[in-house]
Design a protein around this motif. Sequence first.
Motif, PDB file in Angstrom:
ATOM      1  N   GLU A   1      40.814  -5.147   7.535  1.00  0.00           N
ATOM      2  CA  GLU A   1      40.850  -3.842   7.282  1.00  0.00           C
ATOM      3  C   GLU A   1      40.266  -4.170   6.210  1.00  0.00           C
ATOM      4  O   GLU A   1      40.330  -4.539   5.219  1.00  0.00           O
ATOM      5  CB  GLU A   1      42.245  -3.514   6.827  1.00  0.00           C
ATOM      6  CG  GLU A   1      42.631  -1.355   6.843  1.00  0.00           C
ATOM      7  CD  GLU A   1      43.690  -1.536   5.896  1.00  0.00           C
ATOM      8  OE1 GLU A   1      44.525  -1.956   5.242  1.00  0.00           O
ATOM      9  OE2 GLU A   1      43.494  -0.374   5.721  1.00  0.00           O
TER      10      GLU A   1
ATOM     11  N   HIS B   1      46.377  -2.016  14.015  1.00  0.00           N
ATOM     12  CA  HIS B   1      45.892  -2.111  12.360  1.00  0.00           C
ATOM     13  C   HIS B   1      47.314  -2.618  12.125  1.00  0.00           C
ATOM     14  O   HIS B   1      48.808  -1.627  12.283  1.00  0.00           O
ATOM     15  CB  HIS B   1      45.569  -0.604  12.187  1.00  0.00           C
ATOM     16  CG  HIS B   1      45.276  -0.993  10.897  1.00  0.00           C
ATOM     17  ND1 HIS B   1      45.507   0.449   9.616  1.00  0.00           N
ATOM     18  CD2 HIS B   1      45.630  -1.963   9.671  1.00  0.00           C
ATOM     19  CE1 HIS B   1      45.409   0.238   8.698  1.00  0.00           C
ATOM     20  NE2 HIS B   1      45.676  -1.100   8.177  1.00  0.00           N
TER      21      HIS B   1
ATOM     22  N   HIS C   1      54.210  -3.176   7.208  1.00  0.00           N
ATOM     23  CA  HIS C   1      53.836  -3.845   5.787  1.00  0.00           C
ATOM     24  C   HIS C   1      54.710  -4.633   6.039  1.00  0.00           C
ATOM     25  O   HIS C   1      54.985  -6.173   5.218  1.00  0.00           O
ATOM     26  CB  HIS C   1      53.353  -3.589   4.959  1.00  0.00           C
ATOM     27  CG  HIS C   1      52.012  -2.802   4.455  1.00  0.00           C
ATOM     28  ND1 HIS C   1      51.610  -2.260   5.793  1.00  0.00           N
ATOM     29  CD2 HIS C   1      51.388  -3.437   3.646  1.00  0.00           C
ATOM     30  CE1 HIS C   1      50.095  -1.756   4.822  1.00  0.00           C
ATOM     31  NE2 HIS C   1      50.292  -2.989   3.966  1.00  0.00           N
TER      32      HIS C   1
ATOM     33  N   ASP D   1      49.875   0.347  11.056  1.00  0.00           N
ATOM     34  CA  ASP D   1      49.682  -0.496   9.452  1.00  0.00           C
ATOM     35  C   ASP D   1      51.288  -0.644   8.879  1.00  0.00           C
ATOM     36  O   ASP D   1      51.263  -0.443   7.798  1.00  0.00           O
ATOM     37  CB  ASP D   1      49.306   0.382   8.216  1.00  0.00           C
ATOM     38  CG  ASP D   1      48.437   0.286   7.722  1.00  0.00           C
ATOM     39  OD1 ASP D   1      48.652  -0.218   7.210  1.00  0.00           O
ATOM     40  OD2 ASP D   1      48.072   0.979   6.791  1.00  0.00           O
TER      41      ASP D   1
ATOM     42  N   HIS E   1      50.016  -5.867   9.314  1.00  0.00           N
ATOM     43  CA  HIS E   1      49.621  -6.628   7.766  1.00  0.00           C
ATOM     44  C   HIS E   1      50.685  -7.590   8.580  1.00  0.00           C
ATOM     45  O   HIS E   1      51.948  -7.377   7.970  1.00  0.00           O
ATOM     46  CB  HIS E   1      49.950  -5.423   6.700  1.00  0.00           C
ATOM     47  CG  HIS E   1      48.433  -5.052   6.473  1.00  0.00           C
ATOM     48  ND1 HIS E   1      47.243  -5.194   5.542  1.00  0.00           N
ATOM     49  CD2 HIS E   1      48.287  -4.008   7.279  1.00  0.00           C
ATOM     50  CE1 HIS E   1      46.353  -4.315   5.480  1.00  0.00           C
ATOM     51  NE2 HIS E   1      46.929  -3.320   6.210  1.00  0.00           N
TER      52      HIS E   1
ATOM     53  N   HIS F   1      43.776  -7.489   4.096  1.00  0.00           N
ATOM     54  CA  HIS F   1      42.908  -6.614   3.693  1.00  0.00           C
ATOM     55  C   HIS F   1      41.762  -7.937   2.966  1.00  0.00           C
ATOM     56  O   HIS F   1      42.429  -8.728   3.060  1.00  0.00           O
ATOM     57  CB  HIS F   1      44.139  -6.377   1.906  1.00  0.00           C
ATOM     58  CG  HIS F   1      44.480  -5.256   2.926  1.00  0.00           C
ATOM     59  ND1 HIS F   1      44.739  -4.339   3.142  1.00  0.00           N
ATOM     60  CD2 HIS F   1      45.772  -5.104   2.001  1.00  0.00           C
ATOM     61  CE1 HIS F   1      45.492  -2.738   2.659  1.00  0.00           C
ATOM     62  NE2 HIS F   1      46.177  -3.492   2.403  1.00  0.00           N
TER      63      HIS F   1
HETATM   64 FE   LIG Z   1      46.125  -1.154   6.331  1.00  0.00          FE
END
Ligand SMILES: [Fe+2]
Length: 255
Positions: free
Chosen positions: A79, A5, A195, A193, A7, A42
């Motif tokens: 996601e 996961h 970013h 996750d 980004h 996303h």
């Molecule tokens: Fe995420």
Amino acid sequence: MIDLHCHVLPGLDDGPTSTFQALAMARIAVASGTTTLVATPHIDVHWRVNPVDLPRRAAAFSQALQQEGIELELHIGGEIALSRLADLRPEELDGLRLGGGPYLLLESPLSPMAGDFDMLLLTIHARGEPIVLAHPERCPLFQQEPERLIRLVEAGFLCSITTGSLLGQFGESVRRFTIELLREGLVHDLASDCHDDRQRPPGLADALARAEHELPGIAAQQRWLTTLAPAAILAGDPLPPRPPRGDSAWRDSAW
Ligand SMILES: [Fe+2]
């Protein structure tokens, strides 16, 4: 380690704003022992990422990685927010499966107003969709009624928690709930996750060690949570057996 996961594709969502920043993230991932990233932008009504664009975006970023000599395997996923799920055509959905395997990564709603979305999830799952839930530990409904998450896991849903939750980035109550999920054996994957390269960077190595004092032996689960289980998820194989717990701090009923 495999990070399911991330980004990391630049300019698509609230991930990196430039290829330069995305490359900085990739370097951090490699330095911390990650070999494989699954780019999961996303897919929601806010960012309106077009799934059809992802292969081209990923190919461009893979080329940048190669040019920089960064050895990182890059896969595509998404996601997916429940608010966008119904709008996706079957071929778009197929393009969003984690690493081209069978699983969809669905975002656990962060809004307390999300309603009984777990019933919708069960309906989708009953149609034969294998689902990994992204950050269930940050979801107010699951925090308030953990039995709803347990019911989903018993139905076959997998849970991917976020390193930042273990590190306390989302507050102490989220951190404690994450520990409880680990204690109860409800966690099947640890992801970053990520970013960016600063506030929410990649890296899976240290988060579990921080929980060792509350769950002795949890750090020994790292290989299962970051390599063995995610590899099975990407391949669509049954998850391998969990390693033994080896400490009375774990509840027997959890496994
Ligand atoms: Fe995420």
